[in-house]
Design an enzyme around this catalytic site. Sequence first.
Site, PDB file in Angstrom:
ATOM      1  CB  CYS A 113      -0.889   0.038   1.251  1.00 40.20           C
ATOM      2  SG  CYS A 113      -2.140  -1.167   1.119  1.00 40.20           S
ATOM      3  CG  ASP A 159      -8.210   1.641   6.830  1.00 36.48           C
ATOM      4  OD1 ASP A 159      -8.867   2.600   7.004  1.00 36.48           O
ATOM      5  OD2 ASP A 159      -8.332   0.324   7.077  1.00 36.48           O
ATOM      6  CE1 TYR A 190     -11.904  -1.180   2.806  1.00 35.83           C
ATOM      7  CE2 TYR A 190     -10.441  -0.284   4.080  1.00 35.83           C
ATOM      8  CZ  TYR A 190     -10.625  -1.130   3.055  1.00 35.83           C
ATOM      9  OH  TYR A 190      -9.529  -1.634   2.312  1.00 35.83           O
ATOM     10  CB  ALA A 228     -11.228  -4.133   4.931  1.00 41.34           C
TER      11      ALA A 228
END
Length: 264
Positions: free
Chosen positions: A146, A169, A209, A263
């Site tokens: 990421c 995130d 999210y 997640a």
Amino acid sequence: MRVYLDLMQKILDEGTVKSDRTGTGTVSLFGHQMRFNLAQGFPLVTTKKCHLRSIIHELLWFLNGDTNTAYLKEQGVSIWDEWADENGDLGPVYGAQWRSWPAADGAVIDQIQRAVDDIKHNPDSRRIIVSAWNVGELDKMALAPCHAFFQFYVADGKLSCQLYQRSCDVFLGLPFNIASYALLTHMMAQQCDLEVGDFVWTGGDVHLYSNHMEQTALQLSREPRPLPQLAIKRKPDSIFDYRFEDFEILGYDPHPGIKAPVAI
């Protein structure tokens, strides 16, 4: 860390509802940048308590070139458990790419050591870059990087770092990422006898999210507190010789922690 809350609010106000790999659903923006002057405080989110132990041990784990969760488990850090196989292996994730990138001729490249050497001996280079995004090995990784690519910049005796994060995130991951790369910048600066400059965070798909909305609202209701300071208690012989005990965060007075699901 008002800029962190501003990003959350911007996502809520301007973001697009999107599906994602995990099936959870997000509200997403594309492209955002934040800048932190590291001389003015250590950029650790204060509107919720961050788990410093995990941040520090994960960075040391990366720098050791490790890709198995055994060390993290020994230190009480579980943030990678969901992606590891039954033996704790994750494939050639960050640590492998940072420390042992496989070259086409069979050589192995230590990107971190090369960055240290370049900062010391060729500080005006525009190629002081570390990449975890190895296209040829993505399919072998438990989780694609990421925070994928970072660059160092030396000016006026100060070391700055810019990170490009392809996917973020914002509620759970971003506070960790900012603190981790700020810490790395401090460590690299100490090793190269420089002061710290800025940490610049650049995000690609920047998202909240759908199951973090209540937690986000709670965090947005809180007032940020003064940033803490980082103290590094000794200068090890190399960037790879730091220990957890070498770091102390002074004056960290956060609001209580806020739990949220990860997640997968």
